[in-house]
Motif scaffolding. Structure first.
Motif, PDB file in Angstrom:
ATOM      1  N   THR A   1      47.340   0.262 -11.274  1.00 57.00           N
ATOM      2  CA  THR A   1      48.781   0.055 -11.037  1.00 57.00           C
ATOM      3  C   THR A   1      49.278  -1.237 -11.669  1.00 57.00           C
ATOM      4  OG1 THR A   1      48.387  -1.022  -8.888  1.00 57.00           O
ATOM      5  CG2 THR A   1      48.823   1.364  -8.885  1.00 57.00           C
ATOM      6  N   HIS A   2      48.492  -2.332 -11.548  1.00 52.31           N
ATOM      7  CA  HIS A   2      48.924  -3.600 -12.168  1.00 52.31           C
ATOM      8  C   HIS A   2      47.773  -4.592 -12.177  1.00 52.31           C
ATOM      9  CE1 HIS A   2      49.565  -4.403  -7.898  1.00 52.31           C
ATOM     10  NE2 HIS A   2      49.668  -5.693  -8.145  1.00 52.31           N
ATOM     11  N   ALA A   3      48.022  -5.731 -12.833  1.00 54.87           N
ATOM     12  CA  ALA A   3      46.921  -6.639 -13.151  1.00 54.87           C
ATOM     13  C   ALA A   3      46.763  -7.805 -12.171  1.00 54.87           C
ATOM     14  CB  ALA A   3      47.087  -7.165 -14.577  1.00 54.87           C
ATOM     15  N   HIS A   4      47.074  -7.613 -10.911  1.00 50.76           N
ATOM     16  CA  HIS A   4      46.681  -8.627  -9.925  1.00 50.76           C
ATOM     17  C   HIS A   4      45.226  -8.365  -9.532  1.00 50.76           C
ATOM     18  CE1 HIS A   4      50.937  -9.943  -8.490  1.00 50.76           C
ATOM     19  NE2 HIS A   4      50.423 -10.807  -9.341  1.00 50.76           N
ATOM     20  N   LEU A   5      44.503  -9.454  -9.254  1.00 48.21           N
ATOM     21  CA  LEU A   5      43.058  -9.307  -8.997  1.00 48.21           C
ATOM     22  C   LEU A   5      42.742  -8.391  -7.819  1.00 48.21           C
ATOM     23  CD1 LEU A   5      41.545 -12.863  -9.488  1.00 48.21           C
ATOM     24  CD2 LEU A   5      41.070 -10.805 -10.840  1.00 48.21           C
ATOM     25  N   ASP A   6      43.616  -8.381  -6.815  1.00 44.95           N
ATOM     26  CA  ASP A   6      43.309  -7.524  -5.662  1.00 44.95           C
ATOM     27  C   ASP A   6      43.518  -6.045  -5.998  1.00 44.95           C
ATOM     28  OD1 ASP A   6      46.069  -8.190  -5.689  1.00 44.95           O
ATOM     29  OD2 ASP A   6      46.307  -7.540  -3.617  1.00 44.95           O
ATOM     30  N   HIS A   7      43.881  -5.774  -7.239  1.00 43.75           N
ATOM     31  CA  HIS A   7      43.983  -4.385  -7.713  1.00 43.75           C
ATOM     32  C   HIS A   7      43.027  -4.084  -8.875  1.00 43.75           C
ATOM     33  CE1 HIS A   7      47.619  -3.293  -5.328  1.00 43.75           C
ATOM     34  NE2 HIS A   7      47.640  -4.606  -5.249  1.00 43.75           N
ATOM     35  N   CYS A   8      42.619  -5.140  -9.581  1.00 42.86           N
ATOM     36  CA  CYS A   8      41.792  -4.885 -10.776  1.00 42.86           C
ATOM     37  C   CYS A   8      40.489  -5.693 -10.807  1.00 42.86           C
ATOM     38  CB  CYS A   8      42.596  -5.173 -12.048  1.00 42.86           C
ATOM     39  SG  CYS A   8      42.977  -6.929 -12.294  1.00 42.86           S
TER      40      CYS A   8
ATOM     41  N   GLY B   1      58.543  -2.747 -10.728  1.00 41.74           N
ATOM     42  CA  GLY B   1      59.333  -3.977 -10.583  1.00 41.74           C
ATOM     43  C   GLY B   1      58.622  -5.107  -9.852  1.00 41.74           C
ATOM     44  N   HIS B   2      57.298  -5.087  -9.808  1.00 43.32           N
ATOM     45  CA  HIS B   2      56.544  -6.087  -9.030  1.00 43.32           C
ATOM     46  C   HIS B   2      56.108  -7.251  -9.924  1.00 43.32           C
ATOM     47  CE1 HIS B   2      53.421  -7.749  -6.459  1.00 43.32           C
ATOM     48  NE2 HIS B   2      52.463  -7.320  -7.256  1.00 43.32           N
ATOM     49  N   ILE B   3      55.312  -6.967 -10.943  1.00 41.43           N
ATOM     50  CA  ILE B   3      55.026  -7.940 -11.995  1.00 41.43           C
ATOM     51  C   ILE B   3      55.144  -7.197 -13.325  1.00 41.43           C
ATOM     52  CG2 ILE B   3      53.482  -9.360 -10.584  1.00 41.43           C
ATOM     53  CD1 ILE B   3      51.132  -8.117 -12.261  1.00 41.43           C
TER      54      ILE B   3
ATOM     55  N   GLY C   1      51.742   1.577  -5.662  1.00 37.79           N
ATOM     56  CA  GLY C   1      51.305   0.278  -6.170  1.00 37.79           C
ATOM     57  C   GLY C   1      52.063  -0.788  -5.409  1.00 37.79           C
ATOM     58  N   ASP C   2      51.985  -2.030  -5.841  1.00 35.51           N
ATOM     59  CA  ASP C   2      52.804  -3.061  -5.214  1.00 35.51           C
ATOM     60  C   ASP C   2      54.228  -2.900  -5.723  1.00 35.51           C
ATOM     61  OD1 ASP C   2      50.547  -3.930  -4.022  1.00 35.51           O
ATOM     62  OD2 ASP C   2      50.470  -5.899  -5.002  1.00 35.51           O
ATOM     63  N   LEU C   3      55.165  -2.951  -4.790  1.00 38.00           N
ATOM     64  CA  LEU C   3      56.559  -2.719  -5.154  1.00 38.00           C
ATOM     65  C   LEU C   3      57.332  -4.029  -5.160  1.00 38.00           C
ATOM     66  CD1 LEU C   3      57.245   0.444  -2.982  1.00 38.00           C
ATOM     67  CD2 LEU C   3      57.168   0.356  -5.489  1.00 38.00           C
TER      68      LEU C   3
ATOM     69  N   ASP D   1      57.456 -11.419  -4.910  1.00 36.52           N
ATOM     70  CA  ASP D   1      57.492 -10.328  -5.880  1.00 36.52           C
ATOM     71  C   ASP D   1      57.153  -8.995  -5.200  1.00 36.52           C
ATOM     72  OD1 ASP D   1      54.810 -10.810  -5.566  1.00 36.52           O
ATOM     73  OD2 ASP D   1      54.490 -11.554  -7.599  1.00 36.52           O
ATOM     74  N   HIS D   2      57.167  -9.011  -3.863  1.00 35.54           N
ATOM     75  CA  HIS D   2      57.064  -7.759  -3.101  1.00 35.54           C
ATOM     76  C   HIS D   2      58.421  -7.461  -2.468  1.00 35.54           C
ATOM     77  CE1 HIS D   2      52.691  -6.943  -2.835  1.00 35.54           C
ATOM     78  NE2 HIS D   2      52.574  -8.238  -3.049  1.00 35.54           N
ATOM     79  N   GLY D   3      58.715  -6.173  -2.343  1.00 33.06           N
ATOM     80  CA  GLY D   3      59.899  -5.796  -1.604  1.00 33.06           C
ATOM     81  C   GLY D   3      59.723  -6.082  -0.118  1.00 33.06           C
TER      82      GLY D   3
END
Ligand SMILES: [Zn+2]
Length: 462
Positions: A60-67, A149-151, A170-172, A404-406
């Motif tokens: 979903t995106h490149a934050h460490l807690d996801h990748c 729209g998160h990062i 993903g993170d919103l 950067d989160h809703g």
């Protein structure tokens, strides 16, 4: 049969990892690290599946807690394809190399999550795609990335598998992002199931304009007292939002020339990526860049890549930029990761600054339980860093308006924009009490079943 197993970000915020299985395919959505003193240990356990059997990883995106566990996945035999957006692939490469570097510097045990061979191999497995490009594997599997729209590059991913449709949010981002384009592609569609993040499922963010005004007052007050301002922040996105805000204060002559240090070995590369993908930024920011008023790169800012330079900056208030004569003292603003103070250069700045009353720490992001950032924010009288105790005398503030989160309303808006009510919703990526609250909110608005999965929970979707 189609089934989903929740392997992380289930009952906590970090470690995003979901396994989706049909009779033909095994798909992972995200493969992130667990962050926080106690759950960090989970990163070293074995995967609850055989990495060799995974066909696709959708990121979903490149934050460490996801990748952050992708290199480990590769090291343990994953040879499938990794799909992400183009910015996510580029950011992944920076983020993961930076994480490996930090691990090398800080890790005193023999266990490692990162090695250069697995990192290089993982990057070679990426297939990068555009938003709204339909990826058709075969009649039983297709997927599509939509702007979350998160990062930069972040996506919600819709997956169609064996006749079942699932949307992974993903993170919103917030519905009114400050520097990103407004996540235009993220709404709509009909899905059987939705897996939605609920980091801020029970809170409304403070108003951003109120936060900007408080931030301005704190900065001016601290500078007048000769204090330093530390802002722990992830390198991606929120830091740029802060720079945008600080830059606008300077342009409006509300702040004068304070040196600003943007820390990070890869910090200039992050800046270059913001430029490369500037078409994903808001029109306002794009116009500024065209006019030559770069919101993230201006006179007072130094991007600090070298460790030696960073040590010099943390050791004293001196920077290459002379103090403004309108101020009595030479002070500085330091933006450094990690955002939750779980590692990185922010630690050496904290050690130097946290014991003095004149200094200020400003938290602008989510602080997971068990992290040093959370301890400070919760009012710890002293903290331990590298085995030494430090009295907390610096003031600290926490703002949610720059998130950067809703917030709760944004998340509900995300659900209400769907074309039909899904038959099942899973709330993930939050502490249990928060997702319970969010569940109640969803149930009030939508006639559907809502689950809060725990780690290891498996659900049959068809
Ligand atoms: Zn994220």
């Amino acid at each position: 049969m189609v089934k989903i197993t929740f392997l992380g970000a289930a009952g906590e915020v970090t470690g995003s990892c979901f396994l989706l299985e049909s009779s033909k395919y095994k798909i992972l959505v995200d493969c992130g690290i667990f962050q926080g003193r106690e759950i960090h240990e989970l990163n070293y356990g074995s995967f609850k599946f055989d990495p060799r059997e995974i066909d696709f990883l959708l990121l979903t995106h490149a934050h460490l807690d996801h990748c952050g566990l992708i290199p480990k996945l590769v090291r343990e035999g994953f040879v499938g394809r990794i799909f992400s957006t183009k910015p996510t692939k580029d950011l992944y490469s920076l983020v993961i190399n930076d994480a490996a570097f930090i691990e090398k510097e800080e890790n005193r045990s023999l266990r490692t999550l990162y090695d250069s061979a697995s990192i290089s191999k993982s990057i070679s497995l990426f297939d990068s795609v555009d938003y709204l490009q339909k990826i058709y594997i075969d009649d039983s599997l297709s997927f599509e990335f939509k702007n979350a729209g998160h990062i930069m590059g972040s996506a919600s991913i819709s997956v169609y598998i064996d006749g079942v449709s699932i949307l992974f949010s993903g993170d919103l981002g917030p519905s009114n992002p400050l520097i990103l384009d407004n996540g235009y592609g993220r709404y709509g569609g009909s899905y059987d199931y939705v897996v939605i993040e609920s980091t801020y499922g029970n809170t409304a963010h403070d108003s951003r304009s109120a936060d900007i005004s408080s931030l301005k007052n704190i900065i001016i007050d601290t500078v007048n007292k000769g204090g330093n301002i530390l802002i722990p922040s992830f390198a991606v996105e929120r830091s740029q939002e802060l720079l945008f805000i600080i830059n606008s204060l300077i342009r409006n002559k509300e702040l004068f020339n304070i040196p600003i240090f943007f820390e990070g070995r890869e910090s200039l590369k992050f800046l270059n990526l913001m430029n490369k993908y500037s078409y994903l930024l808001s029109k306002n920011i794009q116009d500024m860049i065209k006019r030559g008023e770069h919101p993230f790169h201006f006179n007072n800012i130094e991007y600090v890549q070298e460790n030696e330079r960073s040590s010099l900056i943390s050791a004293n208030a001196g920077g290459i930029i002379k103090k403004d004569r309108r101020y009595k003292y030479q002070t500085k603003i330091v933006i450094a990761g990690s955002g939750m103070c779980t590692g990185g250069r922010i630690l050496s700045h904290l050690k130097k600054n946290i014991t003095a009353q004149r200094n200020v720490i400003i938290f602008v992001g989510y602080l997971a339980q068990g992290t040093l950032g959370r301890e400070i924010s919760d009012g710890a009288k002293s903290i331990y860093v590298d085995g030494r105790s430090y009295r907390v005398r610096a003031k600290h503030y926490k703002f949610s308006g720059f998130s950067d989160h809703g917030d709760k309303d944004d998340l509900l808006l995300f659900l209400s924009k769907l074309n039909s009510v899904p038959k099942g919703i899973f709330c993930v990526h939050s502490e249990v009490n928060i997702s319970s609250n969010f569940k109640n909110e969803i149930v009030k608005k939508f006639d559907t079943s809502v689950n809060i999965p725990s780690i290891g929970d498996l659900f049959i979707l068809k």
